[in-house]
Motif scaffolding. Structure first.
Motif, PDB file in Angstrom:
ATOM      1  N   ARG A 282       5.115   0.898  -2.460  1.00  9.61           N
ATOM      2  CA  ARG A 282       4.750  -0.309  -1.726  1.00  9.61           C
ATOM      3  C   ARG A 282       4.477   0.003  -0.259  1.00  9.61           C
ATOM      4  NH1 ARG A 282       9.051  -3.193  -4.827  1.00  9.61           N
ATOM      5  NH2 ARG A 282      10.425  -2.868  -3.036  1.00  9.61           N
ATOM      6  N   ARG A 288       3.522  -7.153  -0.470  1.00  8.47           N
ATOM      7  CA  ARG A 288       2.404  -8.040  -0.148  1.00  8.47           C
ATOM      8  C   ARG A 288       1.255  -7.299   0.528  1.00  8.47           C
ATOM      9  NH1 ARG A 288       5.600 -13.378   2.244  1.00  8.47           N
ATOM     10  NH2 ARG A 288       6.718 -13.896   0.298  1.00  8.47           N
ATOM     11  N   GLY A 290       0.206  -4.439  -0.315  1.00  4.31           N
ATOM     12  CA  GLY A 290      -0.454  -3.569  -1.282  1.00  4.31           C
ATOM     13  C   GLY A 290       0.338  -2.324  -1.618  1.00  4.31           C
ATOM     14  N   TRP A 291      -0.308  -1.398  -2.290  1.00 11.26           N
ATOM     15  CA  TRP A 291       0.329  -0.179  -2.784  1.00 11.26           C
ATOM     16  C   TRP A 291      -0.394   1.049  -2.251  1.00 11.26           C
ATOM     17  CZ3 TRP A 291       4.681  -0.276  -5.967  1.00 11.26           C
ATOM     18  CH2 TRP A 291       5.073  -1.554  -6.400  1.00 11.26           C
ATOM     19  N   GLU A 307      -6.656   3.328   2.492  1.00 14.31           N
ATOM     20  CA  GLU A 307      -6.443   1.904   2.294  1.00 14.31           C
ATOM     21  C   GLU A 307      -5.481   1.646   1.138  1.00 14.31           C
ATOM     22  OE1 GLU A 307      -7.553  -0.355   4.286  1.00 14.31           O
ATOM     23  OE2 GLU A 307      -8.661   1.109   5.497  1.00 14.31           O
ATOM     24  N   PHE A 309      -3.906  -0.297  -2.150  1.00 14.91           N
ATOM     25  CA  PHE A 309      -4.500  -0.950  -3.325  1.00 14.91           C
ATOM     26  C   PHE A 309      -3.778  -2.266  -3.582  1.00 14.91           C
ATOM     27  CE2 PHE A 309      -5.356   3.528  -3.610  1.00 14.91           C
ATOM     28  CZ  PHE A 309      -6.646   3.613  -4.112  1.00 14.91           C
ATOM     29  N   ARG A 310      -4.515  -3.208  -4.168  1.00 23.60           N
ATOM     30  CA  ARG A 310      -3.939  -4.533  -4.391  1.00 23.60           C
ATOM     31  C   ARG A 310      -2.794  -4.476  -5.382  1.00 23.60           C
ATOM     32  NH1 ARG A 310      -4.784  -8.873  -7.702  1.00 23.60           N
ATOM     33  NH2 ARG A 310      -6.410  -7.767  -8.853  1.00 23.60           N
ATOM     34  N   THR A 311      -2.897  -3.608  -6.394  1.00 26.87           N
ATOM     35  CA  THR A 311      -1.831  -3.458  -7.387  1.00 26.87           C
ATOM     36  C   THR A 311      -1.537  -1.986  -7.593  1.00 26.87           C
ATOM     37  OG1 THR A 311      -3.334  -3.332  -9.289  1.00 26.87           O
ATOM     38  CG2 THR A 311      -2.641  -5.543  -8.566  1.00 26.87           C
ATOM     39  N   ASP A 312      -0.356  -1.694  -8.151  1.00 32.01           N
ATOM     40  CA  ASP A 312      -0.024  -0.304  -8.451  1.00 32.01           C
ATOM     41  C   ASP A 312      -0.896   0.229  -9.572  1.00 32.01           C
ATOM     42  OD1 ASP A 312       1.175  -1.990 -10.242  1.00 32.01           O
ATOM     43  OD2 ASP A 312       3.100  -0.947 -10.296  1.00 32.01           O
TER      44      ASP A 312
END
Length: 342
Positions: A282, A288, A290-291, A307, A309-312
């Motif tokens: 995280r 919140r 991202g990952w 950058e 990522f929105r999800t793992d």
């Protein structure tokens, strides 16, 4: 002051690969934005080694992780990784110490370069800021030396302090002058170190020792007392060994070791007999932001994606896609490394 480590390899100079690993860690997500980079760290350690008092590693590590407040701790993937990073700092300390004491001709400032007035010039700010931080954490003890030999500190304070920046803008040095400052700074550092060694030698001959600032000491509010010959042995029995180990910084799970929140999707990926670890963690405490994706090869070389990522799951998909497209070997050689923070 040199700290002998029980692991002989940690008493050797840093290799280019090890220094690169340390630089990537200090510019990565595991530390705060105010962490020192390798150049600032070199200036900081040079000052600490040369200063009037003995400052133990456990007292300086918080300033390396957070040069502004010394309150924000790094977050490591594992206790083993924490020991590796602190061990490399330990090696850097000893390498600088050995050059200052035994081969001053090899003492050089590891500076970055930039373009100024169309010419390449060294960036002096980071190294000087680190040196000034080394002075600041024991300012009271440094002041007599600064007053006695102010010319040794002119350039250091000029490039390393906020007031100095304003003066720099007024003076408007040429590119040639800025290049000449590199040798002047190195000469100043060597003069300061020689003076400090001589002062400590005189104290020893008088049956005394410099003050010791250990873990938990606050800058500008030292609690150490002058040690006389009568209680040297008592001090040696009472002061614990303070090494660059996670264990020396406090309870591993509460103070020194702050593990990153790894995703359950973090995994080892093997292709053609070569393996890398895909660490997904995280970007903040609640996820919140991202990952983060970090791939580490067998030598410890780390590549972190710029950058989050929105999800793992998206991070893992990116790791697998990159390896499928480019192969596993180039991932940590030419992968998308983070931009430096400093």
């Amino acid at each position: 002051m040199k700290f002998d480590h029980p692991d002989p390899e940690l008493n050797d100079p840093l290799t280019d690969e090890e220094l690169g690993f340390l630089e990537r860690f200090l510019s990565g997500n595991a530390v705060c934005g105010d962490a020192m980079d390798a150049v600032m760290l070199h200036g900081f350690l040079t000052a600490v080694i040369s200063g009037p008092n003995v400052i133990t590693p456990g007292a300086i590590l918080p300033w390396i992780w957070d040069a502004r407040h010394a309150t924000r701790q790094p977050r490591f993937l594992s206790a083993g990784r924490a020991r590796k990073v602190t061990g490399l700092i330990f090696q850097y300390w000893n390498d600088i110490n050995d050059r200052l004491n035994h081969c001053p001709d090899l003492f050089k400032l590891p500076l970055h370069a930039t373009v100024y007035e169309g010419e390449e010039v060294p960036v002096l700010d980071e190294w000087c800021e680190g040196y000034c931080k080394g002075i600041e954490i024991d300012r009271e003890a440094w002041e007599p030396l600064i007053e006695r030999h102010p010319w040794w500190f002119n350039l250091i304070l000029l490039f390393g302090t906020a007031s100095g920046y304003h003066e720099l803008a007024r003076r408007d040095y040429t590119a040639e002058q800025r290049r000449s400052f590199v040798l002047q700074l190195a000469a100043s550092a060597l003069n300061i170190h020689r003076y400090g060694c001589e002062a400590r030698r005189e104290l020893t001959e008088q049956g005394e020792r410099p003050d010791t600032i250990a873990t938990g000491s606050e800058p500008k509010a030292r609690t150490a007392t002058r040690t006389t010959k009568r209680n040297l042995d008592a001090q040696d029995r009472n002061v614990p060994k303070d090494l660059f180990l996670v264990d020396s910084l406090g309870r591993a799970t509460d103070e020194a070791f702050h593990p990153l929140a790894l995703s359950p999707l973090a995994t080892r990926i093997t292709r053609g007999g070569t393996s890398v670890d895909a660490h997904i963690y995280r970007a903040d405490d609640d996820g919140r932001a991202g990952w983060i994706l970090e791939i580490i090869d067998a030598s410890g070389t780390s590549t972190v994606w710029d950058e989050p990522f929105r999800t793992d799951g998206a991070a893992l998909a990116e790791a697998l896609s990159t390896i499928s497209t480019h192969g596993i070997a180039p991932v940590t050689e030419d992968g998308p490394a983070r931009a430096p923070k400093h």
